[in-house]
Structure formats: C-alpha cells, structure tokens
Write a protein that holds these residues in place. Structure first.
Motif, PDB file in Angstrom:
ATOM      1  N   THR A  11      16.679  12.920   6.031  1.00 47.34           N
ATOM      2  CA  THR A  11      16.346  11.560   5.612  1.00 47.34           C
ATOM      3  C   THR A  11      14.848  11.340   5.733  1.00 47.34           C
ATOM      4  OG1 THR A  11      16.725  10.734   7.849  1.00 47.34           O
ATOM      5  CG2 THR A  11      18.589  10.666   6.314  1.00 47.34           C
ATOM      6  N   VAL A  12      14.300  10.736   4.725  1.00 49.06           N
ATOM      7  CA  VAL A  12      12.858  10.471   4.694  1.00 49.06           C
ATOM      8  C   VAL A  12      12.624   9.004   5.027  1.00 49.06           C
ATOM      9  CG1 VAL A  12      10.795  10.456   3.259  1.00 49.06           C
ATOM     10  CG2 VAL A  12      12.502  12.267   2.972  1.00 49.06           C
ATOM     11  N   ASN A  13      11.753   8.772   5.985  1.00 39.49           N
ATOM     12  CA  ASN A  13      11.399   7.407   6.342  1.00 39.49           C
ATOM     13  C   ASN A  13      10.366   6.910   5.332  1.00 39.49           C
ATOM     14  OD1 ASN A  13      10.500   5.007   7.464  1.00 39.49           O
ATOM     15  ND2 ASN A  13      10.758   5.745   9.564  1.00 39.49           N
ATOM     16  N   ARG A  14      10.837   6.241   4.298  1.00 38.85           N
ATOM     17  CA  ARG A  14       9.958   5.816   3.199  1.00 38.85           C
ATOM     18  C   ARG A  14       8.936   4.799   3.656  1.00 38.85           C
ATOM     19  NH1 ARG A  14       6.848   5.940   0.186  1.00 38.85           N
ATOM     20  NH2 ARG A  14       6.813   6.129  -2.070  1.00 38.85           N
ATOM     21  N   LYS A  15       9.309   3.962   4.617  1.00 38.60           N
ATOM     22  CA  LYS A  15       8.350   2.975   5.112  1.00 38.60           C
ATOM     23  C   LYS A  15       7.192   3.654   5.831  1.00 38.60           C
ATOM     24  CE  LYS A  15      10.989  -1.302   5.577  1.00 38.60           C
ATOM     25  NZ  LYS A  15      11.346  -2.406   6.494  1.00 38.60           N
ATOM     26  N   ALA A  16       7.501   4.713   6.573  1.00 36.66           N
ATOM     27  CA  ALA A  16       6.445   5.432   7.292  1.00 36.66           C
ATOM     28  C   ALA A  16       5.473   6.085   6.316  1.00 36.66           C
ATOM     29  CB  ALA A  16       7.058   6.477   8.219  1.00 36.66           C
ATOM     30  N   ALA A  18       4.853   5.100   3.257  1.00 34.69           N
ATOM     31  CA  ALA A  18       4.078   4.025   2.643  1.00 34.69           C
ATOM     32  C   ALA A  18       2.974   3.549   3.571  1.00 34.69           C
ATOM     33  CB  ALA A  18       4.999   2.864   2.275  1.00 34.69           C
ATOM     34  N   ALA A  19       3.306   3.417   4.859  1.00 34.36           N
ATOM     35  CA  ALA A  19       2.310   2.957   5.826  1.00 34.36           C
ATOM     36  C   ALA A  19       1.161   3.940   5.940  1.00 34.36           C
ATOM     37  CB  ALA A  19       2.971   2.741   7.188  1.00 34.36           C
ATOM     38  N   VAL A  20       1.493   5.243   6.006  1.00 33.54           N
ATOM     39  CA  VAL A  20       0.448   6.267   6.115  1.00 33.54           C
ATOM     40  C   VAL A  20      -0.436   6.266   4.870  1.00 33.54           C
ATOM     41  CG1 VAL A  20       0.036   8.757   6.194  1.00 33.54           C
ATOM     42  CG2 VAL A  20       1.753   7.738   7.685  1.00 33.54           C
ATOM     43  N   THR A  21       0.191   6.159   3.701  1.00 32.22           N
ATOM     44  CA  THR A  21      -0.571   6.140   2.439  1.00 32.22           C
ATOM     45  C   THR A  21      -1.553   4.977   2.408  1.00 32.22           C
ATOM     46  OG1 THR A  21       1.303   7.132   1.273  1.00 32.22           O
ATOM     47  CG2 THR A  21      -0.389   6.064  -0.070  1.00 32.22           C
ATOM     48  N   LEU A  22      -1.089   3.779   2.778  1.00 32.56           N
ATOM     49  CA  LEU A  22      -1.956   2.596   2.755  1.00 32.56           C
ATOM     50  C   LEU A  22      -3.063   2.699   3.787  1.00 32.56           C
ATOM     51  CD1 LEU A  22       0.777  -0.159   2.298  1.00 32.56           C
ATOM     52  CD2 LEU A  22      -0.946   0.509   0.628  1.00 32.56           C
ATOM     53  N   VAL A  23      -2.743   3.245   4.976  1.00 33.49           N
ATOM     54  CA  VAL A  23      -3.766   3.380   6.023  1.00 33.49           C
ATOM     55  C   VAL A  23      -4.848   4.366   5.598  1.00 33.49           C
ATOM     56  CG1 VAL A  23      -4.180   4.257   8.361  1.00 33.49           C
ATOM     57  CG2 VAL A  23      -2.290   2.681   7.945  1.00 33.49           C
ATOM     58  N   ILE A  24      -4.449   5.486   5.006  1.00 29.28           N
ATOM     59  CA  ILE A  24      -5.431   6.476   4.541  1.00 29.28           C
ATOM     60  C   ILE A  24      -6.319   5.877   3.448  1.00 29.28           C
ATOM     61  CG2 ILE A  24      -5.700   8.654   3.304  1.00 29.28           C
ATOM     62  CD1 ILE A  24      -3.226   9.672   4.753  1.00 29.28           C
ATOM     63  N   ALA A  25      -5.704   5.176   2.489  1.00 30.04           N
ATOM     64  CA  ALA A  25      -6.484   4.553   1.407  1.00 30.04           C
ATOM     65  C   ALA A  25      -7.453   3.522   1.959  1.00 30.04           C
ATOM     66  CB  ALA A  25      -5.546   3.912   0.391  1.00 30.04           C
ATOM     67  N   LEU A  26      -6.995   2.725   2.940  1.00 26.47           N
ATOM     68  CA  LEU A  26      -7.863   1.714   3.541  1.00 26.47           C
ATOM     69  C   LEU A  26      -8.999   2.357   4.328  1.00 26.47           C
ATOM     70  CD1 LEU A  26      -8.402  -1.278   4.030  1.00 26.47           C
ATOM     71  CD2 LEU A  26      -6.878  -1.162   6.009  1.00 26.47           C
ATOM     72  N   LEU A 417      -0.568   1.852  -4.988  1.00 25.59           N
ATOM     73  CA  LEU A 417      -0.624   1.056  -3.766  1.00 25.59           C
ATOM     74  C   LEU A 417       0.347  -0.124  -3.802  1.00 25.59           C
ATOM     75  CD1 LEU A 417      -4.457   1.117  -3.025  1.00 25.59           C
ATOM     76  CD2 LEU A 417      -2.653   2.540  -2.068  1.00 25.59           C
ATOM     77  N   LEU A 418       0.581  -0.692  -4.977  1.00 30.60           N
ATOM     78  CA  LEU A 418       1.583  -1.754  -5.082  1.00 30.60           C
ATOM     79  C   LEU A 418       2.980  -1.221  -4.778  1.00 30.60           C
ATOM     80  CD1 LEU A 418       0.419  -3.785  -8.218  1.00 30.60           C
ATOM     81  CD2 LEU A 418       0.501  -4.587  -5.852  1.00 30.60           C
ATOM     82  N   ASN A 419       3.297  -0.032  -5.267  1.00 32.40           N
ATOM     83  CA  ASN A 419       4.590   0.574  -4.968  1.00 32.40           C
ATOM     84  C   ASN A 419       4.742   0.845  -3.471  1.00 32.40           C
ATOM     85  OD1 ASN A 419       6.360   0.973  -7.278  1.00 32.40           O
ATOM     86  ND2 ASN A 419       4.720   2.208  -8.149  1.00 32.40           N
ATOM     87  N   GLU A 420       3.672   1.341  -2.847  1.00 31.06           N
ATOM     88  CA  GLU A 420       3.720   1.598  -1.402  1.00 31.06           C
ATOM     89  C   GLU A 420       3.826   0.292  -0.617  1.00 31.06           C
ATOM     90  OE1 GLU A 420       4.054   4.735  -0.313  1.00 31.06           O
ATOM     91  OE2 GLU A 420       4.065   5.138  -2.462  1.00 31.06           O
ATOM     92  N   THR A 421       3.171  -0.746  -1.120  1.00 30.39           N
ATOM     93  CA  THR A 421       3.259  -2.051  -0.463  1.00 30.39           C
ATOM     94  C   THR A 421       4.683  -2.598  -0.513  1.00 30.39           C
ATOM     95  OG1 THR A 421       0.954  -2.535  -1.059  1.00 30.39           O
ATOM     96  CG2 THR A 421       2.337  -4.411  -0.453  1.00 30.39           C
ATOM     97  N   ILE A 422       5.345  -2.429  -1.651  1.00 26.86           N
ATOM     98  CA  ILE A 422       6.732  -2.880  -1.786  1.00 26.86           C
ATOM     99  C   ILE A 422       7.635  -2.105  -0.826  1.00 26.86           C
ATOM    100  CG2 ILE A 422       8.700  -2.984  -3.369  1.00 26.86           C
ATOM    101  CD1 ILE A 422       6.642  -3.421  -5.644  1.00 26.86           C
ATOM    102  N   HIS A 423       7.400  -0.797  -0.707  1.00 28.66           N
ATOM    103  CA  HIS A 423       8.196   0.010   0.218  1.00 28.66           C
ATOM    104  C   HIS A 423       7.989  -0.439   1.669  1.00 28.66           C
ATOM    105  CE1 HIS A 423      10.100   2.951  -2.338  1.00 28.66           C
ATOM    106  NE2 HIS A 423       8.954   3.242  -2.947  1.00 28.66           N
ATOM    107  N   LEU A 424       6.758  -0.785   2.000  1.00 26.38           N
ATOM    108  CA  LEU A 424       6.460  -1.127   3.390  1.00 26.38           C
ATOM    109  C   LEU A 424       6.879  -2.544   3.758  1.00 26.38           C
ATOM    110  CD1 LEU A 424       5.168  -0.282   6.081  1.00 26.38           C
ATOM    111  CD2 LEU A 424       2.969  -1.066   5.190  1.00 26.38           C
TER     112      LEU A 424
END
Length: 442
Positions: A11-16, A18-26, A417-424
């Motif tokens: 199982t993949v923690n999709r929220k995790a 998404a959070a990592v992706t947004l943090v790296i981009a920020l 980033l919008l897709n990752e935001t929706i996931h998070l």
C-alpha cells in the motif's frame, strides 16, 4: 500439494508522497528566491559570483549589476551635441532629434531621451552606456553613397529601404551587410553593376570609402549582400542606413555629466513598491476567489516572476521600462490563464463533479484554449525577434521567455502541484472555490 505463498499487497501512502512533493517544490522555490535576493559566492576567493537578480528596495543595490537600470529608472549621463554649422533651422534640429532617437532605439537603448534646447541636442543615456562609442555613432552625419571606381555617385543611402547584417560564411567572423533598394535604386544598381562587371563599386559613408566589393556579374534583383565587415561595423552601418542621414554633422559640447533618472528622479524604490502592490492585489484576488487553489496559483506566478527576472538578467535585457513591461505582460497572460482555469473548476464543482475530475476537465477544455493563446503570442514574439534589431526585439525576447515560462509552469507545474494538494488536503470543493457546492472527495 503445497499452497503458493501469497504476495503481500503493498500500500502506498499517497498523502505522504503528496506532502514530500510539495515540501521539495517549496524548498526549491525558497532556495531559488533567496539566491535571487542575496546572490552567492561561487568560490572561496570570491572571484566568481552569482549576482542577485531580483529587484529589492533598500541600500543594497547589488542586483543592479545583473539587471543594469536604464536612464528612465536610474541616474544617467547627459551628453550635449551641437551642429558643426553655426546657423541651423529649428525644423532641422527636430529632424536630427528623431534620427538620433531612431539610432539609439536600433542599438537597443530604450530608456533614453533627446531634447532640443538652445540650438543644441541634449541626450540622456544610461550610465552603463559606452558614451565614447555612442558619441561616434550619434555625431556621424551618416550620408551613404554608391560610387564607381572613378568616384562618380550613382546612388545614395536614400535609395536603401532595408538594411541588415548576418554571417557571410561559416567562419563566424566574416559579416555581410545586406541591403534592399527601392525602385530607383534597383534600376540604378542593375545598370551600374552591368557596366562595371569585373570591376568594383564603392560604398562610402560621409565621403570615406568603407568597402569596395568586386562585381562578378550584374545584380538586378534589387538586393545585395556585401561581405568583409566585422560584426560591430556591419551593425553600425546598418543602423545608420536605417535611421537616415542627419541634416548636419554634430560635435560634442563639453564632457558628459551625471543626471537624474528620466521617470523616477530620486525615488528608486517607488517602482518596486508599486509592482509589489500589484502582485499583492493579484494574490488577494486569487486567494479570496479560489482559496487553497489560489494559494498554489500565487506560488506559481511568483516562480514565473523570479525566473523571468533571472533570464532577463542572463540575456542582458537590463532593468528598464521595456523589460518590466515584457515581464509583467507575460505574467498577466498567465494570471488570466489561471483565472480561466479555476472558473472552469468552480463551474464543474457546482454541477457536482469532484475537484479532481473538475481539474482534469478544465485543463482539457479551458487549458487547451490558454495553450492556443500562449502559442499565438509566442509566434508573434518570434516574428518580431526575426524582423527587428532594436528595442522591439528586446521586448519580444523578454516577452517570449516569459510566455514560455508561463506555459511550462501553468500547464505542468501548476497541474502537478494542484493534484498533490488535492491528495494531501482532500477534495472538499470549498477549499478550491468560493461559493461552490460542498462536494467532498476522499
């Protein structure tokens, strides 16, 4: 018979993710903007530095080394030119002022001014300008003639309708001056090139021969390419031909002296604060109307702005009204593209679709429309880049870079980033559009 071992379902923690992706981009955004404000020494001795490129108010003006201000937004130098002849008409002075402005424009100096005062021409140039070099260009009368080997004039620069330059061969050092003639010039050059086949025709500037190419065969098409120039000489002659001749020769009166900015005088930070206020209004609008989605959009617009300044500094566009107009024009295109996209999301959400599906549908419809706008404007900018050598070309280059950045950011990064935001944060429609039906997406 033994049972086959069952593979465990991963199982993949999709929220995790998404959070990592947004943090790296920020984090990358923060690092890039910080470098844009502070710069960085690239070695211990400080011999190689990454100059700051983001305009900031205050006493630290190091960014002005990367984005060199024009005379409109910073101190300049005032050069006074006077006619060599004692008696000149006012209309000739006005004509001379127009010719000088055209020459400066063709050389890419946008923040300049030419004023007629007391039978003199007062020229305001950026303090970064090579005044000595420009003085030779501006004081030259710029009368071109075409002559036979005996010195007979059969054409003048007035018969030249277009002048440009380009590489004559693959060496990269042999530059050709390209000319196109009007009807009279075409006929005259065809006649003389036929008569002088095997001999030469001289091109003179203010009576001095600058080149004498040999004529191998009659040239009857009304265009000619003359090799043998350096890049600077070819550009200089092309600019003088395009601007036309001055009514009289000029000479410099005294030394160049410092002068105030043409537009802002001593208020160097005023424009920076004004542009920041415009950005703040855009941010407030997006946040109020589109909430969390608007926050991501503001983030991406700031990334586009920072990258636009970076590339403007990289190509030497300078901190001028022209450069700022191009950067913010491209930014406005992206702003309207974002608003159009989010309106589509809001409308779909009101019809009961999930935010993720509304995002996908909006990119499929309204996103394609904005792609057409970006592509059309990019094509127009490229046409101007190819056709012009002066300030229009500079504007088109910066505008094209801004459009390209906007296209990539709004159609790739923003969507990701919008897709990752929706996931998070979830797909509750109220997070992405004001007054939308509160449909929740788990």
């Amino acid at each position: 018979m033994t049972k086959k071992p069952q593979s465990k379902k991963v199982t993949v923690n999709r929220k995790a993710i998404a959070a990592v992706t947004l943090v790296i981009a920020l984090a990358l955004t923060v690092v890039f903007v910080t470098l844009g404000v502070t710069g960085r020494k690239m070695d211990a001795q400080g011999l190689y530095n990454l100059l700051p490129w983001l305009p900031t108010p205050g006493e630290n003006y190091n960014w002005r080394q990367a984005l060199v201000p024009g005379a409109g937004l910073d101190e300049g130098v005032l050069t006074t030119l006077k006619p060599v002849s004692e008696e000149v008409k006012e209309e000739d002075l006005q004509t001379a002022a127009k010719v000088l402005m055209k020459r400066l424009s063709d050389f890419g100096w946008s923040d300049t001014a030419v004023e007629v005062k007391d039978n003199q021409l007062l020229i305001t140039l950026p303090k970064s300008a090579d005044v000595n070099y420009l003085k030779n260009i501006l004081t030259a009368k710029g009368e071109f003639t075409f002559t036979t080997p005996e010195g007979e004039v059969f054409m003048t620069g007035e018969n030249v309708t277009q002048a440009g330059f380009g590489y004559a061969d693959q060496s990269g050092t042999n530059i050709a001056l390209s000319l196109m003639f009007d009807g009279t010039g075409k006929e005259a050059f065809a006649t003389k090139s036929t008569e002088l086949s095997g001999q030469s025709i001289s091109l003179r500037r203010d009576g001095v021969v600058i080149t004498s190419p040999s004529i191998g065969e009659p040239i009857t098409q009304g265009t000619v390419s003359i090799p043998g120039f350096t890049l600077d000489a070819a550009r200089e002659n092309a600019v003088l031909l395009r601007s036309g001749a001055l009514p009289f020769a000029l000479t410099q009166e005294g030394e160049s002296v410092p002068t105030k900015a043409l537009l802002l005088n001593d208020q160097k930070d005023l424009l920076i604060y004004a542009l920041a206020a415009v950005l703040a209004l855009i941010a407030v609008y997006l946040l109020v109307r589109f909430r969390l989605g608007g926050l991501v959009a503001v983030w991406m617009l700031l990334v586009q702005l920072a990258l636009s300044y970076f590339f403007a500094a990289l190509i030497g566009a300078g901190y001028t009204v022209l450069t700022l107009s191009a950067i913010y024009a491209a930014l406005l295109v992206s702003f309207f593209a974002v608003v159009n996209l989010f309106i589509g999301i809001r409308d779909d959400a009101r019809q009961g679709r999930s935010v993720r599906q509304a995002l996908k549908d909006s990119y499929a419809t309204r996103g394609h429309a904005s792609l057409d706008v970006y592509a059309g404007l990019l094509l127009l900018a490229v046409v101007f880049i190819m056709m012009d050598q002066g300030i229009i070309r500079i504007f088109a280059e910066v505008f094209a870079l801004g459009l390209l950045l906007g296209l990539i950011i709004m159609h790739l990064l923003l969507r990701l980033l919008l897709n990752e935001t929706i996931h998070l944060f979830g797909g509750k429609t109220g997070l992405y559009a004001a007054n939308a039906t509160q449909k929740r997406e788990d």
